[in-house]
Design a protein around this motif. Structure first.
Motif, PDB file in Angstrom:
ATOM      1  N   ASN A 126     -78.506  -4.547 -16.772  1.00 19.39           N
ATOM      2  CA  ASN A 126     -77.564  -3.863 -17.504  1.00 19.39           C
ATOM      3  C   ASN A 126     -78.392  -2.463 -18.197  1.00 19.39           C
ATOM      4  O   ASN A 126     -79.198  -2.537 -19.165  1.00 19.39           O
TER       5      ASN A 126
ATOM      6  N   ILE B  55     -80.809   1.069 -24.678  1.00 17.21           N
ATOM      7  CA  ILE B  55     -80.959   0.691 -26.078  1.00 17.21           C
ATOM      8  C   ILE B  55     -82.405   0.173 -26.500  1.00 17.21           C
ATOM      9  O   ILE B  55     -83.081   0.663 -27.587  1.00 17.21           O
TER      10      ILE B  55
ATOM     11  N   THR C 124     -77.226  -0.098 -19.784  1.00 19.89           N
ATOM     12  CA  THR C 124     -76.795   0.420 -21.192  1.00 19.89           C
ATOM     13  C   THR C 124     -77.702  -0.381 -22.310  1.00 19.89           C
ATOM     14  O   THR C 124     -78.284  -0.018 -23.222  1.00 19.89           O
ATOM     15  N   GLN C 125     -78.225  -1.674 -22.051  1.00 18.51           N
ATOM     16  CA  GLN C 125     -79.153  -2.651 -22.854  1.00 18.51           C
ATOM     17  C   GLN C 125     -80.467  -2.239 -22.514  1.00 18.51           C
ATOM     18  O   GLN C 125     -81.142  -1.898 -23.486  1.00 18.51           O
TER      19      GLN C 125
HETATM   20  C1  LIG Z   1     -74.636  -4.618 -21.331  1.00 23.15           C
HETATM   21  O1  LIG Z   1     -75.378  -4.474 -22.712  1.00 23.15           O
HETATM   22  C2  LIG Z   1     -74.644  -3.851 -23.588  1.00 23.15           C
HETATM   23  C3  LIG Z   1     -75.571  -3.475 -24.851  1.00 23.15           C
HETATM   24  O2  LIG Z   1     -76.185  -4.541 -25.471  1.00 23.15           O
HETATM   25  C4  LIG Z   1     -73.500  -4.926 -24.087  1.00 23.15           C
HETATM   26  O3  LIG Z   1     -72.459  -4.425 -24.956  1.00 23.15           O
HETATM   27  C5  LIG Z   1     -72.351  -5.135 -22.639  1.00 23.15           C
HETATM   28  O4  LIG Z   1     -71.672  -6.114 -22.863  1.00 23.15           O
HETATM   29  C6  LIG Z   1     -73.503  -5.584 -21.513  1.00 23.15           C
HETATM   30  N1  LIG Z   1     -72.884  -5.643 -20.228  1.00 23.15           N
HETATM   31  C7  LIG Z   1     -72.690  -6.331 -19.679  1.00 23.15           C
HETATM   32  C8  LIG Z   1     -72.037  -6.427 -18.148  1.00 23.15           C
HETATM   33  O5  LIG Z   1     -73.198  -7.680 -19.706  1.00 23.15           O
END
Ligand SMILES: *[C@@H]1O[C@H](CO)[C@@H](O)[C@H](O)[C@H]1NC(C)=O
Length: 303
Positions: free
Chosen positions: A235, A241, A237-238
């Motif tokens: 992930n 962060i 995005t995570q």
């Molecule tokens: C990926 O991480 C973000 C931030 O923590 C979160 O909002 C999102 O739901 C995550 N995506 C998945 C596919 O789990």
């Protein structure tokens, strides 16, 4: 349980303590069943390790790195770590067990790790239940530490002191070559244990993700499809962060350290930015090594 013969070779006093401790309740019949928390809870645990990891990097950077201390792939450091790990075993208590017990998510660098779980009809390890595997991130982390992190720590230290380095220890016998080797290894040991713990929590992360997507993970695990597992576990995005948060914390903590030292602004700026470089590299490595922990955990999930 405790490898008592191992203790006997080094710590006779520790052996006496350990031998007087009755086995943990439940251990004889089998291991406790451990269910994993939610993903936000696991992420909060990882966040709590951020301060200790970064402040230990800064404390370590206050001392010269001295690449000679890390020759031969960190042989001398490994032997130091071995001694501290033996001490950890002697601190086993009746109530809490030891640092390397089942479920502690702390894995020793030099001692045999806790053995793997085996799925049986009486304990089928349903999704959400922790299943111990045999992989630890420690060899990767030690190699990263010695080859990549030590030079970055050296860089940060020379920002404070110029070539030759600086140490906060004040010895009347100065000038002499630094004698604070055990202080350095103590911080190395502490930092490596923190990094290992962070990465090992990846086992729990993997279980949480598996529980959320059993149908998607199961065929990939059964066919050993490492690339697809990696994709499913990633992930970005995570990750972003986590990297940004580590960078801000590195800036704040290193700036506070410099303010306390009263260093001139140019020196402070160089130190802070070199600490940020080291921390960024550590967190990139942690994320990558943790993903390997997650993959290896899942590959053994049905054993
Ligand atoms: C990926 O991480 C973000 C931030 O923590 C979160 O909002 C999102 O739901 C995550 N995506 C998945 C596919 O789990």
């Amino acid at each position: 349980m405790l490898p008592l013969n191992l203790l006997a070779t080094v710590f006779t006093a520790g052996l006496a303590i350990a031998a007087s401790i009755p086995p943990l309740p439940g251990v004889a019949e089998g291991r406790p069943t451990l269910d994993v928390p939610t993903l936000p809870e696991v992420q909060a645990m990882l966040a709590r390790l951020q301060g200790p990891i970064i402040s230990t990097i800064i404390s370590r950077a206050a001392l010269p790195a001295e690449s000679l201390l890390y020759a031969n792939g960190g042989k001398a450091l490994t032997s130091f770590i071995h001694k501290t790990e033996l001490i950890a075993l002697t601190l086993n208590t009746y109530e809490f067990g030891s640092r390397y017990d089942y479920g502690s998510l702390e894995y020793p660098f030099t001692l045999p790790a806790v053995g793997p779980d085996i799925t049986t009809p009486t304990n089928p390890f349903p999704p959400g239940r922790f299943h111990q595997d045999t992989f630890t991130p420690n060899a990767d982390l030690l190699s990263f530490y010695v080859t990549t992190l030590v030079p970055l720590i050296e860089d940060a230290n020379t920002a404070i002191a110029g070539p030759g380095g600086s140490s906060p220890f004040y010895h009347l016998k100065r000038p002499s070559s630094p004698v604070d080797v055990d202080a350095k290894y103590t911080l190395d040991d502490q930092l490596l244990a923190l990094l290992s713990h962070w990465a090992s929590i990846g086992k729990v992360v993997a279980e949480v993700k598996y529980r959320a997507h059993v149908a998607e993970f199961t065929p990939l695990i059964k066919s050993g499809n490492v690339n697809a597992l990696r994709t499913l576990l990633t992930n970005t995005t995570q990750e972003k962060i986590v990297l940004e948060s580590a960078n801000s914390a590195a800036f704040a903590l290193a700036t506070a350290f410099e303010a306390a030292q009263n260093d001139p602004p140019a020196i402070a700026k160089a130190f802070v930015s070199r600490v940020q470089t080291a921390v960024a590299r550590v967190y990139r490595e942690l994320i990558d090594v943790t993903k390997e922990v997650e993959i290896q955990y899942l590959l053994q999930r049905f054993h």
